[in-house]
Scaffold this motif. Sequence first.
Motif, short mmCIF file in Angstrom:
data_model
loop_
_atom_site.label_atom_id
_atom_site.label_comp_id
_atom_site.label_asym_id
_atom_site.label_seq_id
_atom_site.Cartn_x
_atom_site.Cartn_y
_atom_site.Cartn_z
N PHE A 15 0.92 -1.22 -0.19
CA PHE A 15 -0.11 -0.27 0.04
C PHE A 15 1.00 1.26 -0.16
O PHE A 15 0.50 2.22 0.52
CB PHE A 15 -0.98 0.03 1.21
CG PHE A 15 -1.81 -1.22 1.44
CD1 PHE A 15 -2.70 -1.57 0.38
CD2 PHE A 15 -1.59 -1.96 2.38
CE1 PHE A 15 -3.49 -2.65 0.31
CE2 PHE A 15 -2.45 -3.44 2.38
CZ PHE A 15 -3.45 -3.61 1.46
N PHE A 50 -0.33 1.49 -4.54
CA PHE A 50 -1.45 1.03 -5.00
C PHE A 50 -2.38 0.51 -3.75
O PHE A 50 -2.20 0.21 -2.74
CB PHE A 50 -1.32 -0.12 -5.70
CG PHE A 50 -0.15 0.09 -6.61
CD1 PHE A 50 -0.55 0.86 -7.79
CD2 PHE A 50 0.96 -0.87 -6.62
CE1 PHE A 50 0.52 1.16 -8.74
CE2 PHE A 50 2.08 -0.52 -7.47
CZ PHE A 50 2.00 0.46 -8.60
N PHE A 51 -3.77 1.05 -4.01
CA PHE A 51 -4.91 0.73 -2.93
C PHE A 51 -6.00 0.16 -3.70
O PHE A 51 -6.01 0.17 -5.01
CB PHE A 51 -4.89 2.19 -2.35
CG PHE A 51 -6.06 2.22 -1.24
CD1 PHE A 51 -5.33 1.31 0.07
CD2 PHE A 51 -7.36 2.76 -1.21
CE1 PHE A 51 -6.35 1.35 1.20
CE2 PHE A 51 -8.02 2.13 -0.05
CZ PHE A 51 -7.66 1.78 1.08
N MET A 52 -7.02 -0.16 -2.87
CA MET A 52 -8.24 -1.01 -3.34
C MET A 52 -9.05 0.02 -3.88
O MET A 52 -9.90 -0.52 -4.42
CB MET A 52 -8.80 -1.61 -2.07
CG MET A 52 -8.12 -2.96 -1.75
SD MET A 52 -7.03 -2.53 -0.49
CE MET A 52 -7.64 -2.30 0.99
N ASN A 53 -8.79 1.14 -4.39
CA ASN A 53 -9.69 2.02 -5.30
C ASN A 53 -9.07 1.62 -6.69
O ASN A 53 -9.88 2.15 -7.65
CB ASN A 53 -9.39 3.43 -5.06
CG ASN A 53 -7.81 4.03 -5.06
OD1 ASN A 53 -7.05 3.20 -4.98
ND2 ASN A 53 -7.73 5.06 -5.10
N GLN A 81 -1.51 -8.21 -1.32
CA GLN A 81 -2.09 -7.74 -0.29
C GLN A 81 -3.67 -7.66 -0.21
O GLN A 81 -4.32 -7.95 0.99
CB GLN A 81 -1.74 -6.33 0.17
CG GLN A 81 -0.02 -6.27 0.10
CD GLN A 81 0.38 -6.89 1.26
OE1 GLN A 81 -0.33 -7.17 2.35
NE2 GLN A 81 1.76 -7.34 1.19
N TYR A 121 -13.15 0.14 4.38
CA TYR A 121 -12.41 0.64 3.28
C TYR A 121 -12.15 1.97 3.15
O TYR A 121 -11.15 2.44 3.15
CB TYR A 121 -13.17 0.53 1.93
CG TYR A 121 -12.86 1.30 0.74
CD1 TYR A 121 -11.97 0.55 -0.15
CD2 TYR A 121 -13.12 2.62 0.30
CE1 TYR A 121 -11.35 1.22 -1.29
CE2 TYR A 121 -12.78 3.18 -0.81
CZ TYR A 121 -11.70 2.28 -1.47
OH TYR A 121 -11.08 3.24 -2.76
N TYR A 172 -3.90 4.93 4.46
CA TYR A 172 -3.23 4.60 3.24
C TYR A 172 -2.50 6.31 3.13
O TYR A 172 -1.42 6.41 2.90
CB TYR A 172 -4.02 4.13 2.28
CG TYR A 172 -3.56 4.59 0.74
CD1 TYR A 172 -2.23 3.62 0.40
CD2 TYR A 172 -4.00 5.24 0.02
CE1 TYR A 172 -1.90 4.02 -0.96
CE2 TYR A 172 -3.65 5.27 -1.45
CZ TYR A 172 -2.65 4.74 -1.55
OH TYR A 172 -2.10 4.96 -3.13
N ASN A 194 -5.75 -3.82 7.58
CA ASN A 194 -4.58 -4.44 7.17
C ASN A 194 -3.53 -4.04 7.89
O ASN A 194 -3.07 -2.93 8.20
CB ASN A 194 -4.38 -4.22 5.86
CG ASN A 194 -3.31 -5.18 5.04
OD1 ASN A 194 -2.14 -5.18 5.62
ND2 ASN A 194 -3.90 -6.12 4.19
#
Lengths: 282, 117
Positions: free
Chosen positions: A57, A60-63, A148, B4, B11, B58
């Motif tokens: 992270f 790059f992220f989950m978006n 991840q 999220y 993040y 996480n």
Amino acid sequence: MPLVYCGACSHAPGITGRAERADTQTRQALETAFRRMGDEMRATRPDALVVIAAEHFANFFMNNMPAFAIGMADSYEGPIEDEAFLRIGRTTVPGNRALSRRLIENVMQTVDVAYAEEWKFDHGISVPLHFLTPDYDLPIVPANINCQGPPLAPLARAWAFGEALRRAADSVPERIALIGTGGLSHWPATPDSGKINQEWDREFLRRWSANDREALLSYTDAEIYREAGQGGFEIRTFIAAAAAAGGAKGRIDFCEPVPIFAVSCTLGSFEFPPAQQNTSSS
Amino acid sequence: MSLYQVQKLIYQLNRDPRARQRYANERDAVLGEYDLTQEEIGALRKPDIGLLYVLGVNGQLLMHFAALHRIEWTDYLERMRQGLREHGPVREGVYAATGYEGVEAHDARLKAERETR
């Protein structure tokens, strides 16, 4: 020019960040092995080093999570971690945008890889470089496999990515070295941090050393999660390196469990035929 | 969706010095920009590392959020264990506690094994 070097190593942040808390003898042996790996890699006179990492992270992220990505810049910053946490000073590491672009274009023939003109290194790249290229004088081409944020690319695709990188490396006139970085069984950054499944690691490394594609790709993510923890998903980087080795057999140069580093610290390389190692650009 | 959002905030803090500066100076405004529950806001503010772990954050994000708050590694691990005791199992995400003897006991066992080699 055929790939000049191919290996794999651990990248756990504890290796630098909590160095003094490990058994002294084991830590010194690990650091010696790391430096030897760097010497061997640099002895092949690479023009650039492709690092297939499992980033955490930093970029790059989950978006918008790419399964595979390659950096395409003339320089990269890192590490992003708090310097007191990782104990590696933040610096600028050279890249090679034009070379990255040629590699990416070739990889894209078979793998839909994302490219990134900005990339911040985290411990996944910075810890190995700290030992392998401590002067940061070798241009780096960072590559990433999402290990991840599930859903993750299947192991067979990680293999395909490694094969594509090998084909790309062989297609350019530059001398390319390649390493994969990641952990085997581990439960990092959780209350179980330090837990290591040595038996599982040994069996994985047996398959890796034999470069046994079928056996390496036979793990399921459910099995990896159960036996090797969520950290075990990072075997994708080792698998991609095995694919890039193009059938060469692997050699384990170091493998010792270090609980305070949260992994079995592992360094390995593939035995390339001497004729290929000695190929000169002149 | 809320997990999220918590993870996205962490993040941004982990990778962007300017985001960290804003979080230090204008915490309410920053928290207001994410779709968070009161429980999540409370956990982030405190910070309650144990609850954030149980909520499913996480560890690759959470360990840096802990470092940002100058929480030392052993303390970080202990806070997650405390979270499991106080709030029960991890509710979402990739984690399940598997049971582990702990680094010290593990080190002692490995040392004994090395000595018998």
